[in-house]
Design a protein around this motif. Structure first.
Motif, PDB file in Angstrom:
ATOM      1  N   GLU A  86      -6.030  22.980   9.672  1.00 29.22           N
ATOM      2  CA  GLU A  86      -5.845  23.922  10.775  1.00 29.22           C
ATOM      3  C   GLU A  86      -4.720  24.915  10.471  1.00 29.22           C
ATOM      4  O   GLU A  86      -4.945  26.105  10.373  1.00 29.22           O
ATOM      5  CB  GLU A  86      -5.535  23.154  12.064  1.00 29.22           C
ATOM      6  N   CYS A  87      -3.489  24.391  10.333  1.00 33.50           N
ATOM      7  CA  CYS A  87      -2.348  25.300  10.143  1.00 33.50           C
ATOM      8  C   CYS A  87      -2.131  25.682   8.687  1.00 33.50           C
ATOM      9  O   CYS A  87      -1.479  26.683   8.379  1.00 33.50           O
ATOM     10  CB  CYS A  87      -1.073  24.674  10.704  1.00 33.50           C
ATOM     11  N   LYS A  88      -2.652  24.867   7.769  1.00 29.02           N
ATOM     12  CA  LYS A  88      -2.543  25.106   6.330  1.00 29.02           C
ATOM     13  C   LYS A  88      -1.090  25.288   5.857  1.00 29.02           C
ATOM     14  O   LYS A  88      -0.824  25.981   4.874  1.00 29.02           O
ATOM     15  CB  LYS A  88      -3.368  26.336   5.935  1.00 29.02           C
ATOM     16  N   SER A  89      -0.155  24.626   6.579  1.00 29.83           N
ATOM     17  CA  SER A  89       1.251  24.697   6.162  1.00 29.83           C
ATOM     18  C   SER A  89       1.885  23.310   6.087  1.00 29.83           C
ATOM     19  O   SER A  89       2.720  23.050   5.216  1.00 29.83           O
ATOM     20  CB  SER A  89       2.055  25.576   7.126  1.00 29.83           C
ATOM     21  N   ASN A  90       1.495  22.406   6.981  1.00 34.66           N
ATOM     22  CA  ASN A  90       2.023  21.038   6.970  1.00 34.66           C
ATOM     23  C   ASN A  90       1.092  20.109   6.197  1.00 34.66           C
ATOM     24  O   ASN A  90      -0.110  20.372   6.060  1.00 34.66           O
ATOM     25  CB  ASN A  90       2.171  20.502   8.399  1.00 34.66           C
ATOM     26  N   ALA A  91       1.657  18.997   5.709  1.00 33.03           N
ATOM     27  CA  ALA A  91       0.831  17.995   5.027  1.00 33.03           C
ATOM     28  C   ALA A  91      -0.004  17.259   6.062  1.00 33.03           C
ATOM     29  O   ALA A  91       0.486  16.888   7.129  1.00 33.03           O
ATOM     30  CB  ALA A  91       1.718  17.020   4.276  1.00 33.03           C
ATOM     31  N   ARG A  92      -1.275  17.052   5.758  1.00 33.59           N
ATOM     32  CA  ARG A  92      -2.147  16.361   6.701  1.00 33.59           C
ATOM     33  C   ARG A  92      -1.871  14.860   6.690  1.00 33.59           C
ATOM     34  O   ARG A  92      -1.345  14.310   5.715  1.00 33.59           O
ATOM     35  CB  ARG A  92      -3.603  16.605   6.361  1.00 33.59           C
ATOM     36  N   GLY A  93      -2.183  14.196   7.794  1.00 35.79           N
ATOM     37  CA  GLY A  93      -2.053  12.755   7.843  1.00 35.79           C
ATOM     38  C   GLY A  93      -3.022  12.092   6.880  1.00 35.79           C
ATOM     39  O   GLY A  93      -4.180  12.516   6.756  1.00 35.79           O
ATOM     40  N   LEU A  94      -2.584  11.056   6.193  1.00 33.88           N
ATOM     41  CA  LEU A  94      -3.421  10.421   5.176  1.00 33.88           C
ATOM     42  C   LEU A  94      -4.714   9.862   5.765  1.00 33.88           C
ATOM     43  O   LEU A  94      -5.740   9.822   5.098  1.00 33.88           O
ATOM     44  CB  LEU A  94      -2.636   9.291   4.490  1.00 33.88           C
ATOM     45  N   LYS A  95      -4.657   9.397   7.035  1.00 34.83           N
ATOM     46  CA  LYS A  95      -5.832   8.765   7.633  1.00 34.83           C
ATOM     47  C   LYS A  95      -6.383   9.554   8.819  1.00 34.83           C
ATOM     48  O   LYS A  95      -7.197   9.045   9.588  1.00 34.83           O
ATOM     49  CB  LYS A  95      -5.479   7.346   8.084  1.00 34.83           C
ATOM     50  N   CYS A  96      -5.919  10.763   8.994  1.00 30.20           N
ATOM     51  CA  CYS A  96      -6.355  11.560  10.146  1.00 30.20           C
ATOM     52  C   CYS A  96      -7.847  11.892  10.042  1.00 30.20           C
ATOM     53  O   CYS A  96      -8.303  12.389   9.000  1.00 30.20           O
ATOM     54  CB  CYS A  96      -5.543  12.845  10.247  1.00 30.20           C
ATOM     55  N   SER A 148       0.817  -1.209   0.000  1.00 29.47           N
ATOM     56  CA  SER A 148       0.000   0.000   0.000  1.00 29.47           C
ATOM     57  C   SER A 148       0.850   1.259   0.000  1.00 29.47           C
ATOM     58  O   SER A 148       0.493   2.260  -0.608  1.00 29.47           O
ATOM     59  CB  SER A 148      -0.918   0.000   1.228  1.00 29.47           C
ATOM     60  N   ASN A 149       2.000   1.223   0.702  1.00 26.74           N
ATOM     61  CA  ASN A 149       2.843   2.413   0.766  1.00 26.74           C
ATOM     62  C   ASN A 149       3.882   2.438  -0.342  1.00 26.74           C
ATOM     63  O   ASN A 149       4.247   3.483  -0.846  1.00 26.74           O
ATOM     64  CB  ASN A 149       3.558   2.477   2.116  1.00 26.74           C
ATOM     65  N   ILE A 150       4.356   1.251  -0.716  1.00 27.99           N
ATOM     66  CA  ILE A 150       5.482   1.205  -1.640  1.00 27.99           C
ATOM     67  C   ILE A 150       5.053   1.381  -3.093  1.00 27.99           C
ATOM     68  O   ILE A 150       5.832   1.719  -3.958  1.00 27.99           O
ATOM     69  CB  ILE A 150       6.245  -0.120  -1.469  1.00 27.99           C
ATOM     70  N   GLU A 151       3.734   1.158  -3.384  1.00 24.27           N
ATOM     71  CA  GLU A 151       3.289   1.252  -4.759  1.00 24.27           C
ATOM     72  C   GLU A 151       3.275   2.692  -5.258  1.00 24.27           C
ATOM     73  O   GLU A 151       3.288   2.952  -6.443  1.00 24.27           O
ATOM     74  CB  GLU A 151       1.889   0.647  -4.904  1.00 24.27           C
ATOM     75  N   THR A 152       3.168   3.661  -4.352  1.00 26.65           N
ATOM     76  CA  THR A 152       3.177   5.046  -4.774  1.00 26.65           C
ATOM     77  C   THR A 152       4.525   5.665  -4.494  1.00 26.65           C
ATOM     78  O   THR A 152       4.906   5.757  -3.346  1.00 26.65           O
ATOM     79  CB  THR A 152       2.144   5.860  -3.987  1.00 26.65           C
ATOM     80  N   PRO A 153       5.294   6.034  -5.526  1.00 26.32           N
ATOM     81  CA  PRO A 153       6.591   6.625  -5.265  1.00 26.32           C
ATOM     82  C   PRO A 153       6.439   8.002  -4.638  1.00 26.32           C
ATOM     83  O   PRO A 153       5.995   8.934  -5.301  1.00 26.32           O
ATOM     84  CB  PRO A 153       7.230   6.707  -6.635  1.00 26.32           C
ATOM     85  N   GLY A 154       6.730   8.150  -3.380  1.00 31.48           N
ATOM     86  CA  GLY A 154       6.570   9.413  -2.683  1.00 31.48           C
ATOM     87  C   GLY A 154       5.113   9.682  -2.336  1.00 31.48           C
ATOM     88  O   GLY A 154       4.235   8.857  -2.542  1.00 31.48           O
ATOM     89  N   ARG A 155       4.829  10.875  -1.822  1.00 28.14           N
ATOM     90  CA  ARG A 155       3.462  11.214  -1.427  1.00 28.14           C
ATOM     91  C   ARG A 155       2.637  11.721  -2.604  1.00 28.14           C
ATOM     92  O   ARG A 155       1.422  11.777  -2.551  1.00 28.14           O
ATOM     93  CB  ARG A 155       3.511  12.287  -0.338  1.00 28.14           C
ATOM     94  N   GLY A 156       3.339  12.116  -3.660  1.00 27.76           N
ATOM     95  CA  GLY A 156       2.613  12.675  -4.788  1.00 27.76           C
ATOM     96  C   GLY A 156       1.975  14.000  -4.395  1.00 27.76           C
ATOM     97  O   GLY A 156       2.542  14.803  -3.665  1.00 27.76           O
ATOM     98  N   LYS A 157       0.735  14.267  -4.874  1.00 23.41           N
ATOM     99  CA  LYS A 157       0.026  15.495  -4.518  1.00 23.41           C
ATOM    100  C   LYS A 157      -0.652  15.295  -3.167  1.00 23.41           C
ATOM    101  O   LYS A 157      -1.624  14.551  -3.059  1.00 23.41           O
ATOM    102  CB  LYS A 157      -1.017  15.824  -5.581  1.00 23.41           C
ATOM    103  N   PHE A 158      -0.132  15.942  -2.134  1.00 23.97           N
ATOM    104  CA  PHE A 158      -0.715  15.777  -0.806  1.00 23.97           C
ATOM    105  C   PHE A 158      -1.554  16.998  -0.448  1.00 23.97           C
ATOM    106  O   PHE A 158      -1.341  18.097  -0.976  1.00 23.97           O
ATOM    107  CB  PHE A 158       0.374  15.553   0.246  1.00 23.97           C
ATOM    108  N   GLU A 159      -2.504  16.791   0.458  1.00 21.96           N
ATOM    109  CA  GLU A 159      -3.380  17.870   0.900  1.00 21.96           C
ATOM    110  C   GLU A 159      -2.827  18.509   2.161  1.00 21.96           C
ATOM    111  O   GLU A 159      -2.130  17.864   2.951  1.00 21.96           O
ATOM    112  CB  GLU A 159      -4.790  17.329   1.144  1.00 21.96           C
ATOM    113  N   MET A 160      -3.160  19.768   2.361  1.00 28.31           N
ATOM    114  CA  MET A 160      -2.641  20.515   3.492  1.00 28.31           C
ATOM    115  C   MET A 160      -3.531  20.314   4.715  1.00 28.31           C
ATOM    116  O   MET A 160      -4.724  19.995   4.615  1.00 28.31           O
ATOM    117  CB  MET A 160      -2.576  22.015   3.158  1.00 28.31           C
ATOM    118  N   CYS A 161      -2.956  20.541   5.875  1.00 28.93           N
ATOM    119  CA  CYS A 161      -3.677  20.481   7.145  1.00 28.93           C
ATOM    120  C   CYS A 161      -4.748  21.581   7.170  1.00 28.93           C
ATOM    121  O   CYS A 161      -4.475  22.743   6.818  1.00 28.93           O
ATOM    122  CB  CYS A 161      -2.693  20.670   8.297  1.00 28.93           C
TER     123      CYS A 161
END
Length: 483
Positions: A419-429, A404-417
């Motif tokens: 709340e802070c809108k600066s860090n990447a949000r947890g995938l399952k948060c 599940s993790n290794i099939e995608t090279p890197g995070r690709g396009k990630f969404e922002m948090c």
């Protein structure tokens, strides 16, 4: 007898210089180098069977050797036939090196100070070749060891670009108390792909300048190189490192079949147990040319978790090589060994490619590996074909592991948090937050997140909220008093 008298007596009895080399080291000419994770007892005993006169232990860390009993037992395993023997330490503190030497001087014939390691770990630890500019410190280290140990102190060094400075360096160490020098004819910068050739001219100049025995190190691939080096430099002995790893019978002047020498080594590794990493490393080095032809067997060796598993893989692989050898006897025209002097099933040197050489096309072995990698990837799912070589290797080594993790090279396009809108949000948060914000909300809301899973119970939340309230009240009180 007082301690002072005993120390004086030991200094009078301690052999020095050529007397030490002739009597304690038995006029050793063929020397196996100290190699990290590669000069263990089993390898030393194999080397002695094949005409090595003197062996060094692996490089030992003096500070760890002092404080860790299990490290001392594992790293300095020896036996009755393991002599003459020189223990090598690295370090940058005189008192630490002296104490480490006192704990093992009864087990060896001399103790060597590593002043030649050029690796990045030596730079971080500030030892090895990265001490060669601190002459005052080295004088203190060598002189203290010479004064306190009952056996001689020796040193293994690398050269400076200047022959004159190299000679001055060697004379300084001799004056400080070193009774033997091993000169590696390469500079501190000559390592890895920039290794290049060692300078025998530097070694010859040192040999002519000092009045103690000198060993030469560098450019040794065959027994004829040993003779040529001794003739060109005038040294008392020649030390080999990689030459020994690729052909343990180098000092015998032969190039044995890999299955014969590996079988002999594995018997010794059974008799003198050691870390499995050492065993796999030795087998890999001896089979390095064969693994260029059969890369899948290299991976099988890397997956071995026990000595018995290594023996099983080696036994099967040697069967493949023996079949190749038989086919070669029947139809030699079917084989092309490229630049190798002998067939790939025989022990022989590994020559690093020249970093300055430009080749228009890859060698046959490299081309075969590229083709096999391409064919391998074509048979995989499309998601795995996009993986880097490193991630693909992990996926193949652990086929039952979730991809599940290794099939995608890197995070690709990630969404922002949110709340802070600066860090990447947890995938399952559950809150679509980053770790920092989710932790803060867990306290404020008394609610746990199953993804980040901070486990905040009610009492913890209550204490934290009370502390926040007290801090707020103290701020309000301070503002009121100031007005």
């Amino acid at each position: 007898m007082s301690n002072a008298d005993a120390s004086h007596f030991s200094q009078l009895e301690k052999l020095r210089g050529f007397d030490f080399w002739d009597r304690s080291l038995r006029a050793a000419r063929h020397v196996v180098a100290p190699m990290v994770d590669q000069s263990e007892l089993a390898w030393r005993m194999l080397s002695r069977r094949h005409n090595a006169h003197l062996c060094y232990t692996p490089m030992l860390h003096s500070s760890v050797f002092i404080r860790d009993l299990s490290y001392r037992k594992e790293s300095l395993a020896t036996c009755e036939g393991d002599r003459p023997l020189i223990v090598q330490f690295c370090g940058n503190n005189a008192s630490t090196l002296v104490e480490a030497g006192l704990k093992c001087q009864h087990m060896c014939d001399a103790i060597d100070i590593n002043l030649g390691c050029p690796q990045s770990i030596a730079k971080r630890g500030h030892y090895g070749a990265f001490l060669q500019d601190e002459w005052q410190l080295l004088k203190e280290i060598v002189s203290e060891c010479h004064a306190k140990w009952s056996i001689p102190v020796t040193a293994k060094i690398r050269i400076f670009p200047s022959i004159t400075k190299t000679v001055e360096y060697a004379l300084m160490l001799e004056e400080a108390g070193a009774q033997l020098l091993t000169v590696h004819g390469r500079t501190r910068e000559q390592k890895g792909p920039l290794t290049g050739l060692a300078s025998w001219a530097h070694i010859q100049a040192v040999r002519q300048a000092v009045k103690i025995p000198v060993f030469a190190n560098g450019n040794i691939q065959y027994l004829d190189d040993v003779r040529e080096c001794m003739k060109a430099t005038g040294v008392e002995g020649v030390m080999i490192a990689e030459g020994s790893l690729h052909n343990p019978a180098l000092f015998d002047g032969v190039n044995p079949f890999v299955w014969d020498i590996i079988e002999e080594y594995l018997e010794l590794a059974t008799q003198y147990p050691c870390n499995l990493t050492f065993v796999r490393g030795h087998v890999f080095k001896m089979c390095i040319h064969a693994f260029d032809q059969y890369n899948s067997w290299r991976m099988k060796l890397g997956e071995c978790k026990s000595l018995e598993a290594v023996k099983s893989v080696v036994n099967d692989f040697m069967g493949v090589l023996k079949a190749d050898e038989q086919r070669y006897r029947d139809n030699p025209e079917l084989f092309d060994f490229g630049s190798l002097k002998y067939p790939y099933w025989m022990c022989q040197p590994y020559v690093r490619p020249d970093p300055n050489a430009k080749t228009e096309e890859p060698s046959d072995a490299k081309r075969q590996k590229i083709l096999s990698d391409a064919q391998l990837k074509n048979g995989l799912p499309e998601a795995l074909q996009r993986l880097s070589k490193k991630k693909l290797k992990k996926a193949l080594q652990k086929p039952h592991k979730s991809m599940s993790n290794i099939e995608t090279p890197g995070r690709g396009k990630f969404e922002m948090c949110v709340e802070c809108k600066s860090n990447a949000r947890g995938l399952k948060c559950e809150r679509e937050c980053c770790k920092v914000c989710c932790k803060r909300l867990a306290v404020e809301l008394s609610s746990n997140c199953s993804a980040h899973n901070f486990y905040y119970n009610k009492s913890t939340v209550r204490r934290k909220l009370e502390k926040v309230e007290r801090d707020d009240n103290s701020v309000v009180g301070a503002m009121a008093s100031s007005t």
